[in-house]
Design an enzyme around this catalytic site. Structure first.
Site, PDB file in Angstrom:
ATOM      1  N   LYS A 180       2.626  -1.154  -0.781  1.00  0.00           N
ATOM      2  CA  LYS A 180       2.495  -2.309   0.117  1.00  0.00           C
ATOM      3  C   LYS A 180       2.268  -3.580  -0.698  1.00  0.00           C
ATOM      4  CE  LYS A 180      -0.778  -4.494   2.133  1.00  0.00           C
ATOM      5  NZ  LYS A 180      -0.300  -5.892   2.173  1.00  0.00           N
ATOM      6  N   GLU A 221      -8.167  -1.907  -9.745  1.00  0.00           N
ATOM      7  CA  GLU A 221      -8.141  -3.063 -10.655  1.00  0.00           C
ATOM      8  C   GLU A 221      -8.604  -4.253  -9.828  1.00  0.00           C
ATOM      9  OE1 GLU A 221      -7.333  -2.998 -13.797  1.00  0.00           O
ATOM     10  OE2 GLU A 221      -5.933  -1.335 -14.112  1.00  0.00           O
ATOM     11  N   CYS A 258      -6.440 -12.357 -12.524  1.00  0.00           N
ATOM     12  CA  CYS A 258      -7.720 -11.627 -12.483  1.00  0.00           C
ATOM     13  C   CYS A 258      -8.465 -11.746 -13.803  1.00  0.00           C
ATOM     14  CB  CYS A 258      -7.469 -10.166 -12.138  1.00  0.00           C
ATOM     15  SG  CYS A 258      -6.174  -9.458 -13.145  1.00  0.00           S
ATOM     16  N   GLU A 269     -15.570 -15.617  -8.622  1.00  0.00           N
ATOM     17  CA  GLU A 269     -14.173 -15.784  -8.998  1.00  0.00           C
ATOM     18  C   GLU A 269     -13.553 -16.862  -8.101  1.00  0.00           C
ATOM     19  OE1 GLU A 269     -11.573 -12.449  -8.154  1.00  0.00           O
ATOM     20  OE2 GLU A 269     -10.700 -12.668 -10.145  1.00  0.00           O
TER      21      GLU A 269
END
Ligand code: TAP
Length: 475
Positions: free
Chosen positions: A182, A256, A290, A387
């Protein structure tokens, strides 16, 4: 009528990518209608609707998982490694042949500069397929067993749509698994073009299935009883929810997740080179990375010099049209992501840090955020802890190597870090103490299919890439 985008990167070459008005799901080797619902994918640089894309329901996910199971039982698990490799090599070569089309489509749907999709993303995508094709008939040397797990459910984010697809699909197929993937809701188009490439490569039907949709589609996939393995890349919050949902099942999981990397510059570093690394570390892909070097830790004695040169360099960055090959910083991927970046930047100012960005004209439509650097940041500030996933750098200073390590590790994340110094011994000493899955020395954001990539702590578990990446798909 189709949307036809013309792109002329050089006078001698010209390429066109055709975007269909609507897309179905790719199940069992063909494009099929979804259960009815659909969503729009938008060009973030213009806000123009690109296409209507089917939103996979739980019934659609079920169909796809069953197609993957059939393909696994009847075809893929019966092929030798050498036979599987032939398909992967073929896919890799078609990716190279169609690289311009893939790069343009990626930039249109995602907003990233064409020079990145053309020179970084797509070449790496081909490289990962070539690399794992090479492993398919050598699995006995990997050291993890040679039996595939079965059907893998894979969910990926929007920041590197094709590259994340390659990281997931190439090792899974090389090891003999079949997949249902997906893509993210805001960037489904290159995954659907990849589905066409699977057809072109005559990949047996059902070995790769692409089910587009939003979070609910991803949830239906990871919770489906018919999958043996979940591979997820995305936010830590969703990763935690997935880990909870698969606990106690037979499913194997790799996650991850997010990061808040420290990019550490010592006073003996080659400063101009370090400034390039800082810029690449945080402004590459608009900071939607990331492992972005989002916290600059600079030694106090050179902080002023580094900042001065950094600002001078930032003033030369071109922000704008992702399809212009001179663009350095493209569009923010979505309105929602732009809102998050703006919110955290306002929090940074409210908490007392000082924002600076070079004067630059941003387009009036589309989602844009000027590259920004925050000084006067302390470890307690939210912009130093959370983040941001945008082109926003938080600068902190340190005096001693021990302080640098302590500050670098003072985060719930542990995905990556950078060290800039002239001393090889210092690189080794510091790298050993950093709690990060990847440590770059005198460089940043370098990727290679032979290197394992993955995190410590809340950045997830499991490794993708290299020989280690095979472990996730073998019993
Ligand atoms: P998420 O919101 O977590 O989305 C990631 C993917 O999961 C998307 O396809 C999303 O669908 C889907 N999803 C959302 N809710 C789900 C659920 N409950 N169950 C299953 N799937 C679900 O992250 P994002 O905003 O796309 O990506 C940004 C994050 O990814 C950042 O934190 C970044 O650090 C991380 N990231 C990590 C890495 C590595 S390698 N560690 C690489 C890239 C990105 P929709 O988007 O369609 O809603």
């Amino acid at each position: 009528m189709s949307n036809v985008f013309e792109y002329a990167p050089a006078p001698e070459s010209r390429s066109i990518v055709e975007i269909k008005p609507s897309y179905g799901l790719f199940i069992g080797g063909e494009f099929v209608d979804g259960g009815g619902a659909s969503f729009k994918t938008v060009n973030p640089a213009t806000e123009e609707v690109l296409a209507e894309v089917a939103e996979g329901s739980s019934e659609d996910v079920d169909r796809a998982v069953k197609a993957a199971r059939r393909a696994y039982d009847k075809v893929w698990s019966k092929l030798s490694g050498a036979e599987r490799a032939k398909y992967l090599y073929r896919i890799a070569r078609i990716i190279q042949e169609r690289s311009r089309e893939l790069a343009v489509l990626e930039s249109i749907d995602n907003g990233k500069p064409i020079k990145e999709s053309r020179d970084v993303d797509v070449p790496l995508v081909a490289a990962y397929f070539f690399y794992y094709a090479g492993w398919a008939d050598k699995l006995e040397y990997a050291g993890f067993g040679t039996t595939p797990l079965g059907v893998a459910g894979q969910v990926i984010p929007w920041n590197f749509p094709l590259l994340m697809l390659a990281w997931k699909i190439a090792p899974a197929l090389a090891c003999g698994n079949t997949v249902v993937l997906k893509p993210a809701e805001t960037t489904p188009l290159t995954a659907l073009l990849f589905a066409e490439i699977c057809q072109q490569a005559d990949l047996p039907p059902g070995v790769v299935n692409i089910v587009t949709g939003a979070g609910a589609t991803g949830q239906a996939l990871v919770e489906h009883e018919g999958i043996d393995k979940v591979a997820f890349t995305g936010s830590t919050a969703v990763g935690k929810a997935i880990a909870r949902s698969v606990a106690g099942t037979r499913k194997r999981v790799t996650l991850e997740l997010g990061g808040k990397a420290a990019n550490i510059v010592f006073d003996d570093a080659p400063i101009d080179q370090a400034v390039e690394g800082i810029v690449n570390g945080i402004f590459f892909n608009q900071g939607h990375v990331c492992c972005a070097g989002s916290r600059l830790l600079v030694q106090e004695s050179v902080a002023e010099d580094v900042l001065e040169r950094l600002k001078r360099r930032m003033a030369t960055l071109r922000v704008g049209d992702p399809l212009d090959k001179n663009t350095d910083v493209g569009a923010i991927n979505s309105a929602a992501q732009l809102a998050r970046i703006r919110e955290l930047s306002s929090v940074g100012e409210a908490e007392g840090a000082e924002a600076w960005s070079a004067p630059c004209d941003l387009p009036s439509t589309g989602f844009w955020f000027a590259p920004t650097v925050f000084t006067g940041v302390t470890q307690a500030h939210r912009i130093a802890r959370e983040e941001i996933f945008g082109p926003v750098l938080s600068v902190l200073t340190f005096r001693t190597p021990a302080e640098a390590v302590e500050k670098a590790n003072n985060t719930p994340f542990g995905l990556s870090a950078g060290v800039w110094t002239d001393k090889g011994s210092r690189i080794l000493k510091i790298a050993d103490k950093l709690r990060a899955g990847v440590v770059w020395a005198n460089t940043f954001n370098k990727f290679d299919p032979t290197s394992p990539f993955g995190g410590y702590k809340e950045s997830g578990y499991g490794r993708e890439g290299g020989r280690h990446g095979l472990e996730a798909y073998l019993r």
